[in-house]
Design a protein around this motif. Sequence first.
Motif, mmCIF file in Angstrom:
data_model
loop_
_atom_site.group_PDB
_atom_site.id
_atom_site.type_symbol
_atom_site.label_atom_id
_atom_site.label_comp_id
_atom_site.label_asym_id
_atom_site.label_seq_id
_atom_site.Cartn_x
_atom_site.Cartn_y
_atom_site.Cartn_z
ATOM 1 N N VAL A 299 1.378 33.940 -1.646
ATOM 2 C CA VAL A 299 0.583 35.114 -1.295
ATOM 3 C C VAL A 299 1.367 36.389 -1.588
ATOM 4 N N ARG A 300 2.669 36.372 -1.326
ATOM 5 C CA ARG A 300 3.523 37.545 -1.533
ATOM 6 C C ARG A 300 4.950 37.099 -1.776
ATOM 7 N N LEU A 301 5.758 38.056 -2.197
ATOM 8 C CA LEU A 301 7.209 37.920 -2.254
ATOM 9 C C LEU A 301 7.788 38.978 -1.333
ATOM 10 N N ASP A 302 8.902 38.666 -0.684
ATOM 11 C CA ASP A 302 9.555 39.650 0.176
ATOM 12 C C ASP A 302 11.062 39.451 0.104
ATOM 13 N N ARG A 303 11.746 40.477 -0.395
ATOM 14 C CA ARG A 303 13.218 40.445 -0.456
ATOM 15 C C ARG A 303 13.739 41.291 0.696
ATOM 16 N N HIS A 304 14.613 40.691 1.509
ATOM 17 C CA HIS A 304 15.138 41.432 2.651
ATOM 18 C C HIS A 304 16.616 41.107 2.864
ATOM 19 N N PRO A 305 17.386 42.116 3.291
ATOM 20 C CA PRO A 305 18.811 41.893 3.557
ATOM 21 C C PRO A 305 18.999 41.029 4.784
ATOM 22 N N ILE A 306 20.104 40.291 4.803
ATOM 23 C CA ILE A 306 20.440 39.464 5.961
ATOM 24 C C ILE A 306 21.918 39.649 6.294
ATOM 25 N N PRO A 307 22.282 39.460 7.560
ATOM 26 C CA PRO A 307 23.689 39.579 7.934
ATOM 27 C C PRO A 307 24.468 38.335 7.512
ATOM 28 N N GLY A 308 25.753 38.512 7.320
ATOM 29 C CA GLY A 308 26.597 37.362 7.017
ATOM 30 C C GLY A 308 27.130 37.401 5.610
ATOM 31 N N PRO A 309 27.701 36.298 5.184
ATOM 32 C CA PRO A 309 28.287 36.286 3.835
ATOM 33 C C PRO A 309 27.228 36.395 2.735
ATOM 34 N N CYS A 310 26.033 35.919 2.988
ATOM 35 C CA CYS A 310 24.949 36.052 2.020
ATOM 36 C C CYS A 310 24.313 37.425 2.206
ATOM 37 N N THR A 311 23.902 38.054 1.121
ATOM 38 C CA THR A 311 23.406 39.427 1.205
ATOM 39 C C THR A 311 21.900 39.547 1.359
ATOM 40 N N GLN A 312 21.137 38.557 0.865
ATOM 41 C CA GLN A 312 19.688 38.716 0.892
ATOM 42 C C GLN A 312 18.953 37.384 0.811
ATOM 43 N N HIS A 313 17.730 37.410 1.365
ATOM 44 C CA HIS A 313 16.771 36.322 1.186
ATOM 45 C C HIS A 313 15.713 36.791 0.215
ATOM 46 N N LEU A 314 15.375 35.934 -0.704
ATOM 47 C CA LEU A 314 14.304 36.169 -1.669
ATOM 48 C C LEU A 314 13.175 35.229 -1.255
ATOM 49 N N ASP A 315 12.327 35.711 -0.360
ATOM 50 C CA ASP A 315 11.337 34.852 0.270
ATOM 51 C C ASP A 315 10.076 34.728 -0.569
ATOM 52 N N VAL A 316 9.630 33.502 -0.764
ATOM 53 C CA VAL A 316 8.364 33.205 -1.436
ATOM 54 C C VAL A 316 7.406 32.817 -0.313
ATOM 55 N N GLN A 317 6.383 33.640 -0.109
ATOM 56 C CA GLN A 317 5.537 33.535 1.070
ATOM 57 C C GLN A 317 4.176 32.923 0.752
ATOM 58 N N TYR A 318 3.854 31.880 1.490
ATOM 59 C CA TYR A 318 2.585 31.178 1.386
ATOM 60 C C TYR A 318 1.800 31.401 2.677
ATOM 61 N N ALA A 319 0.558 30.969 2.685
ATOM 62 C CA ALA A 319 -0.247 30.951 3.905
ATOM 63 C C ALA A 319 -0.690 29.512 4.134
ATOM 64 N N ALA A 320 -0.653 29.092 5.392
ATOM 65 C CA ALA A 320 -1.038 27.724 5.759
ATOM 66 C C ALA A 320 -2.172 27.775 6.771
ATOM 67 N N LEU A 321 -3.207 27.017 6.495
ATOM 68 C CA LEU A 321 -4.380 26.979 7.359
ATOM 69 C C LEU A 321 -4.212 25.912 8.431
ATOM 70 N N ALA A 322 -4.419 26.322 9.681
ATOM 71 C CA ALA A 322 -4.388 25.382 10.802
ATOM 72 C C ALA A 322 -5.808 24.885 11.053
ATOM 73 N N ALA A 323 -5.933 23.629 11.407
ATOM 74 C CA ALA A 323 -7.243 23.061 11.739
ATOM 75 C C ALA A 323 -7.765 23.702 13.023
ATOM 76 N N PRO A 324 -9.074 23.802 13.158
ATOM 77 C CA PRO A 324 -9.637 24.339 14.402
ATOM 78 C C PRO A 324 -9.115 23.548 15.608
ATOM 79 N N GLY A 325 -8.702 24.261 16.637
ATOM 80 C CA GLY A 325 -8.205 23.607 17.845
ATOM 81 C C GLY A 325 -6.767 23.133 17.762
ATOM 82 N N ALA A 326 -6.055 23.492 16.682
ATOM 83 C CA ALA A 326 -4.668 23.058 16.535
ATOM 84 C C ALA A 326 -3.821 23.582 17.695
#
Length: 174
Positions: free
Chosen positions: A109-136
């Motif tokens: 659905v989208r991409l989102d790059r965001h900084p993170i703390p620690g030795p790694c500098t960033q997450h390159l997130d690949v964003q999906y959407a997941a449908l929950a069944a009614p009443g989940a």
Amino acid sequence: MSLYDDAVLVLKGYEGQPELRQAYLDHLSAHGEAGLWKPCTAGHLTASALVIDPARGRVLLTLHKKLQMWLQMGGHCEPGDRTLAAAALREGTEESGIPGLTLLAGGPVRLDRHPIPGPCTQHLDVQYAALAAPGATEAISDESLDLRWFPYDEVADVADTSVVRLVEATRARL
């Protein structure tokens, strides 16, 4: 096909956010398969899933244990993940406790790059959407302080702009 090959194909096929998409592809080109994994200090791909209940007009967010923020479900790719979609679905299922989630058709659905703390500098997130069944019914995981369903119009009150944009993009796809 490897997870790396899948990631490249998914990103090449993603038509939105052309500059950010190219940055993800450049990252993978520069770092190879290592660019997918947590030890890559220049950043690495992650996969997330916004769990949505369209029939009731709401999304499930997790109060992230480390970040203390309301976010969609998601995290690092694991060696057993064959595709980014499978990683997002695994994360969504593990963190929501909801079995039987299905990904919204059409890929990320989208991409989102965001900084993170620690030795790694960033997450390159690949964003999906997941449908929950009614009443989940959700169940809190070890990675979460809380899980809560929010009506679409209340997400901006509790979450940052990246989550709000993900909700908006997901709703536009429904």
